[in-house]
Design a protein around this motif. Structure first.
Motif, short mmCIF file in Angstrom:
data_model
loop_
_atom_site.label_atom_id
_atom_site.label_comp_id
_atom_site.label_asym_id
_atom_site.label_seq_id
_atom_site.Cartn_x
_atom_site.Cartn_y
_atom_site.Cartn_z
N GLN A 60 8.15 10.94 5.43
CA GLN A 60 8.56 10.32 6.68
C GLN A 60 8.04 8.90 6.74
O GLN A 60 6.94 8.61 6.28
N PHE A 61 8.86 8.02 7.29
CA PHE A 61 8.42 6.67 7.60
C PHE A 61 7.98 6.60 9.05
O PHE A 61 8.59 7.25 9.92
N VAL A 62 6.96 5.82 9.33
CA VAL A 62 6.56 5.52 10.70
C VAL A 62 6.78 4.03 10.92
O VAL A 62 6.29 3.20 10.13
N ALA A 63 7.52 3.68 11.95
CA ALA A 63 7.74 2.29 12.33
C ALA A 63 7.04 2.04 13.67
O ALA A 63 6.98 2.93 14.52
N VAL A 64 6.52 0.83 13.84
CA VAL A 64 5.74 0.54 15.04
C VAL A 64 6.60 0.13 16.23
O VAL A 64 6.09 -0.05 17.34
N TRP A 84 11.78 -3.84 -2.76
CA TRP A 84 12.74 -3.18 -3.66
C TRP A 84 12.15 -1.90 -4.22
O TRP A 84 12.81 -0.87 -4.28
N LEU A 85 10.86 -1.96 -4.61
CA LEU A 85 10.21 -0.79 -5.15
C LEU A 85 10.12 0.32 -4.11
O LEU A 85 10.31 1.50 -4.42
N GLN A 86 9.86 -0.06 -2.86
CA GLN A 86 9.78 0.94 -1.80
C GLN A 86 11.13 1.64 -1.61
O GLN A 86 11.20 2.84 -1.37
N ARG A 87 12.19 0.88 -1.73
CA ARG A 87 13.52 1.47 -1.62
C ARG A 87 13.74 2.49 -2.74
O ARG A 87 14.30 3.57 -2.52
N THR A 143 0.43 16.77 -0.64
CA THR A 143 0.07 16.07 0.60
C THR A 143 1.32 15.47 1.24
O THR A 143 2.17 14.91 0.55
N THR A 144 1.43 15.60 2.55
CA THR A 144 2.54 14.98 3.27
C THR A 144 2.38 13.46 3.24
O THR A 144 1.35 12.93 3.68
N ALA A 145 3.37 12.77 2.72
CA ALA A 145 3.30 11.32 2.52
C ALA A 145 4.00 10.59 3.66
O ALA A 145 5.20 10.76 3.88
N ILE A 146 3.24 9.78 4.38
CA ILE A 146 3.76 9.00 5.50
C ILE A 146 3.57 7.52 5.20
O ILE A 146 2.45 7.07 4.96
N ALA A 147 4.65 6.77 5.17
CA ALA A 147 4.60 5.34 4.94
C ALA A 147 4.79 4.60 6.26
O ALA A 147 5.81 4.77 6.93
N THR A 148 3.79 3.81 6.62
CA THR A 148 3.84 3.08 7.89
C THR A 148 4.33 1.65 7.67
O THR A 148 3.83 0.95 6.78
N ILE A 149 5.29 1.24 8.47
CA ILE A 149 5.86 -0.11 8.38
C ILE A 149 5.49 -0.87 9.64
O ILE A 149 5.86 -0.49 10.75
N ALA A 166 0.83 -1.21 0.00
CA ALA A 166 0.00 0.00 0.00
C ALA A 166 0.86 1.26 0.00
O ALA A 166 0.50 2.27 -0.60
N ASN A 167 2.01 1.20 0.67
CA ASN A 167 2.92 2.35 0.66
C ASN A 167 3.39 2.65 -0.76
O ASN A 167 3.45 3.81 -1.19
N ASP A 168 3.72 1.61 -1.51
CA ASP A 168 4.17 1.80 -2.90
C ASP A 168 3.05 2.40 -3.76
O ASP A 168 3.28 3.34 -4.54
#
Length: 389
Positions: A146-150, A135-138, A112-118, A97-99
């Motif tokens: 910004q990435f959000v990690a749990v 690989w695509l996300q990289r 829009t501010t893009a936040i990818a949650t892992i 979904a992030n991709d």
């Protein structure tokens, strides 16, 4: 002051899963605090659909089901949504979904501010599709604000496998509705072993898939049962490995003392009624099941897998940690928890550290650092933009 767009969350659907549960919880929590919240879904379906608060606007992208493409077919509709609503922030959930989110944002041309949650530790994926998605996300990482990690462990895996600086990864724990869990834990469970005062019951909860490693759970329980014939095991959950696990239980000679009730609507009643919960996972992100069990006052043991168990259990302070696939170690840890369980009030106190109020506070502060929303005079009103921290 001009109206601003909503705070938005994108998730493929609302089917049973940890990421989906967290997304609904955070969306509901922010909405109750006055934010204008959109919950954007490729497919408006799933068991969590009824849990979405009425104040949250569910946006159904109406994605066509095209074999081999999946939620990739959501791109045109998501582009239209971004252009039409211009959300202040869009959180996407899960790597695929992030991709899709980032591709859509590039095509939309919006700011829009893009936040990818892992939600899970990167680098543990084995299937070719999962590796391609990562690989695509990289490749797209530079387009993500910004990435959000749990968990801290997940954050470190993002740095390593996406190739970004640690400053671009924030840790926001998953909220666990501790009070709701405790209320539902008081409901009666229709299972004879839980109702028996003469049995010690070991519980496993999760999807019956490779990552949860219930094969190790069964091998460990066979050792426990050999030493303590009055023990029983219940594995709650559904998945593609059920038949394989039932076959393994029969091969180990424990099929008559292991129960597979499948998916249950209220696992918390089981957690409150058993003697220990054992988690045997190969990898996680921030395993909610451990926090939920603590909230029920249930002793826990876990593999020290990447990532989350050591963080939740404070390196063994709130429950033993063992190596992944260490069946003997897991069996010993289970027996230790049965013989000398931690007091339930100590476990509940730890669970409260992950309660929604504290976590939604963190989300709100995080959002304010990137967006220009101010709800002091109503949801979705613009104030002076804040500088990202």
């Amino acid at each position: 002051m001009e109206n601003t767009g909503p705070i938005a969350f994108f998730v493929p659907s609302l089917t049973i899963g940890g990421a989906e549960r967290v997304t609904v919880s955070v969306a509901n929590g922010l909405s109750r605090r006055g934010y204008d919240v959109d919950l954007v879904v490729s497919y408006d379906e799933g068991d969590f659909r009824s849990d979405v608060a009425g104040s949250v606007n569910v946006v159904d992208l109406g994605t066509q089901r095209i074999p081999g493409i999946g939620i990739g077919a959501s791109v045109p509709a998501l582009v239209r949504y971004l252009r039409r609503q211009s959300p202040e922030v869009l959180f996407s959930q899960m790597t695929y979904a992030n991709d899709i989110h980032i591709i859509s944002q590039i095509l939309s041309g919006t700011d829009t501010t893009a936040i990818a949650t892992i939600h899970n530790t990167l680098g543990m994926q084995e299937e070719s599709k999962e590796k391609l998605v990562q690989w695509l996300q990289r490749r797209l990482a530079h387009q993500i604000d910004q990435f959000v990690a749990v968990s801290e462990g997940v954050a470190e895996s993002v740095v390593e496998h996406v190739g970004i600086n640690r400053e671009k990864v924030s840790v926001l724990h998953n909220p666990v509705p501790v009070n709701e869990v405790q209320e539902r834990a008081g409901e009666l469970v229709d299972h004879p072993w839980i109702e028996s005062a003469n049995l010690d019951v070991v519980l496993g909860v999760g999807r019956l898939e490779r990552a949860k490693n219930f094969e190790s759970f069964l091998r460990a329980f066979e050792k426990v049962h050999s030493a303590r014939p009055d023990t029983r095991a219940i594995i709650v959950g559904r998945g593609s490995k059920r038949t394989k696990l039932e076959t393994l239980a029969a091969e180990l000679g424990i099929d008559d003392v292991v129960s597979f009730p499948g998916f249950v609507d209220n696992p918390y009643g089981y957690m409150a009624g058993v003697d220990v919960l054992a988690m045997s996972s190969v990898h996680e992100g921030l395993p909610t099941v451990l926090i939920e069990a603590l909230a029920c006052g249930c002793p826990v043991v876990s593999t020290n897998c990447p990532s989350g168990p050591a963080e939740i259990l404070k390196d063994g302070e709130y429950g033993p940690l063992v190596n992944v696939n260490d069946d003997e170690g897991l069996a010993t840890a289970i027996q230790t928890a049965l013989d000398d369980p931690l007091p339930s009030d100590v476990l509940v106190e730890r669970a409260n550290d992950f309660a929604p109020t504290a976590v939604i506070d963190e989300y709100e502060a995080f959002i304010r650092s990137f967006a220009s929303v101010d709800i002091a005079d109503g949801a979705g009103k613009r104030s002076e933009p804040l500088t990202p921290s």
